[in-house]
Design a protein around this motif. Structure first.
Motif, mmCIF file in Angstrom:
data_model
loop_
_atom_site.group_PDB
_atom_site.id
_atom_site.type_symbol
_atom_site.label_atom_id
_atom_site.label_comp_id
_atom_site.label_asym_id
_atom_site.label_seq_id
_atom_site.Cartn_x
_atom_site.Cartn_y
_atom_site.Cartn_z
ATOM 1 N N GLY A 171 -10.336 2.391 -5.251
ATOM 2 C CA GLY A 171 -10.198 1.313 -4.276
ATOM 3 C C GLY A 171 -8.881 1.512 -3.543
ATOM 4 N N ARG A 172 -8.281 0.427 -3.120
ATOM 5 C CA ARG A 172 -6.994 0.481 -2.415
ATOM 6 C C ARG A 172 -5.864 0.687 -3.426
ATOM 7 N NH1 ARG A 172 -4.636 -4.166 1.618
ATOM 8 N NH2 ARG A 172 -2.790 -3.000 2.219
ATOM 9 N N ALA A 173 -5.028 1.704 -3.218
ATOM 10 C CA ALA A 173 -3.917 1.999 -4.126
ATOM 11 C C ALA A 173 -2.664 1.286 -3.663
ATOM 12 C CB ALA A 173 -3.676 3.498 -4.201
ATOM 13 N N VAL A 174 -2.046 0.528 -4.564
ATOM 14 C CA VAL A 174 -0.814 -0.192 -4.282
ATOM 15 C C VAL A 174 0.147 -0.001 -5.453
ATOM 16 C CG1 VAL A 174 -1.947 -1.927 -2.813
ATOM 17 C CG2 VAL A 174 -1.686 -2.363 -5.251
ATOM 18 N N ALA A 175 1.406 -0.309 -5.225
ATOM 19 C CA ALA A 175 2.410 -0.210 -6.280
ATOM 20 C C ALA A 175 3.476 -1.260 -6.057
ATOM 21 C CB ALA A 175 3.041 1.177 -6.291
ATOM 22 N N THR A 221 -6.289 -0.422 -7.149
ATOM 23 C CA THR A 221 -5.561 0.119 -8.291
ATOM 24 C C THR A 221 -4.089 -0.128 -8.043
ATOM 25 O OG1 THR A 221 -7.229 1.808 -8.705
ATOM 26 C CG2 THR A 221 -5.036 2.208 -9.613
ATOM 27 N N CYS A 222 -3.409 -0.670 -9.047
ATOM 28 C CA CYS A 222 -1.992 -1.018 -8.916
ATOM 29 C C CYS A 222 -1.169 -0.295 -9.970
ATOM 30 C CB CYS A 222 -1.806 -2.526 -9.065
ATOM 31 S SG CYS A 222 -0.104 -3.078 -8.801
ATOM 32 N N MET A 272 0.847 -1.165 0.000
ATOM 33 C CA MET A 272 0.000 0.000 0.000
ATOM 34 C C MET A 272 0.895 1.232 0.000
ATOM 35 S SD MET A 272 -3.109 0.562 2.498
ATOM 36 C CE MET A 272 -3.835 2.082 2.836
ATOM 37 N N LEU A 273 0.443 2.287 -0.701
ATOM 38 C CA LEU A 273 1.221 3.505 -0.770
ATOM 39 C C LEU A 273 1.057 4.290 0.522
ATOM 40 C CD1 LEU A 273 0.304 4.621 -4.366
ATOM 41 C CD2 LEU A 273 2.380 3.481 -3.624
ATOM 42 N N SER A 274 2.144 4.760 1.061
ATOM 43 C CA SER A 274 2.072 5.528 2.298
ATOM 44 C C SER A 274 1.569 6.932 2.014
ATOM 45 C CB SER A 274 3.446 5.605 2.948
ATOM 46 O OG SER A 274 4.296 6.440 2.193
ATOM 47 N N ASP A 275 1.076 7.590 3.062
ATOM 48 C CA ASP A 275 0.632 8.968 2.922
ATOM 49 C C ASP A 275 1.773 9.849 2.436
ATOM 50 O OD1 ASP A 275 -1.918 8.378 3.750
ATOM 51 O OD2 ASP A 275 -1.547 8.905 5.835
ATOM 52 N N HIS A 276 2.986 9.553 2.899
ATOM 53 C CA HIS A 276 4.144 10.342 2.478
ATOM 54 C C HIS A 276 4.350 10.232 0.966
ATOM 55 C CE1 HIS A 276 8.041 12.233 2.414
ATOM 56 N NE2 HIS A 276 8.520 11.176 1.807
ATOM 57 N N MET A 277 4.244 9.019 0.425
ATOM 58 C CA MET A 277 4.430 8.831 -1.008
ATOM 59 C C MET A 277 3.352 9.549 -1.798
ATOM 60 S SD MET A 277 5.305 4.853 -1.267
ATOM 61 C CE MET A 277 6.905 4.192 -0.963
ATOM 62 N N LEU A 278 2.119 9.510 -1.299
ATOM 63 C CA LEU A 278 1.014 10.116 -2.026
ATOM 64 C C LEU A 278 0.977 11.631 -1.902
ATOM 65 C CD1 LEU A 278 -1.845 7.588 -1.290
ATOM 66 C CD2 LEU A 278 -0.574 7.897 -3.414
ATOM 67 N N SER A 279 1.548 12.190 -0.833
ATOM 68 C CA SER A 279 1.412 13.621 -0.629
ATOM 69 C C SER A 279 2.701 14.404 -0.839
ATOM 70 C CB SER A 279 0.890 13.882 0.783
ATOM 71 O OG SER A 279 1.845 13.462 1.728
#
Length: 114
Positions: free
Chosen positions: A27-31, A106-107, A1-8
């Motif tokens: 949905g749940r965002a992953v990478a 979403t990946c 799962m993407l961390s808040d830090h990565m997303l923001s």
């Protein structure tokens, strides 16, 4: 799962124009690690690609795949986007959880990781 830090991380976001309307839930965002490495190397945030994907900018798809995405928004099926990030291609795939338009996840991934 993407961390808040990565997303923001505002320093890594490349603006792709005005914020678009969200056409569907992610949905749940992953990478995958490969996608995260490619994004980091190019100085592009995952959030920038997720916003483009969710706003209907499917980028480097042929007309048939674009049409499939527009139909998927209506039917709740899977969506695919493809973006060039530096010299690397990254896919963004949103999976359907059901036929009601619910999105499971979403990946972000490299094509070879599919």
């Amino acid at each position: 799962m993407l961390s808040d830090h990565m997303l923001s991380s505002a320093t890594r976001v490349r603006r792709a124009g005005p914020v678009r309307r969200r056409l569907f839930s992610l949905g749940r965002a992953v990478a995958t690690p490969g996608a995260l490495d490619a994004l980091s190397a190019a100085g592009v945030s995952a959030l920038a690609l997720l916003r483009r994907h969710q706003g209907g900018d499917f980028s480097e798809l042929d007309a048939e795949d674009r049409q499939s995405n527009w139909e998927a928004i209506e039917t709740g099926a899977r969506l695919l986007s493809s973006y060039s990030v530096g010299s690397t291609r990254i896919w963004v795939i949103t999976e359907a959880a059901d036929d009601e338009g619910t999105r499971a996840s979403t990946c972000l991934l490299l094509p070879q990781e599919y």
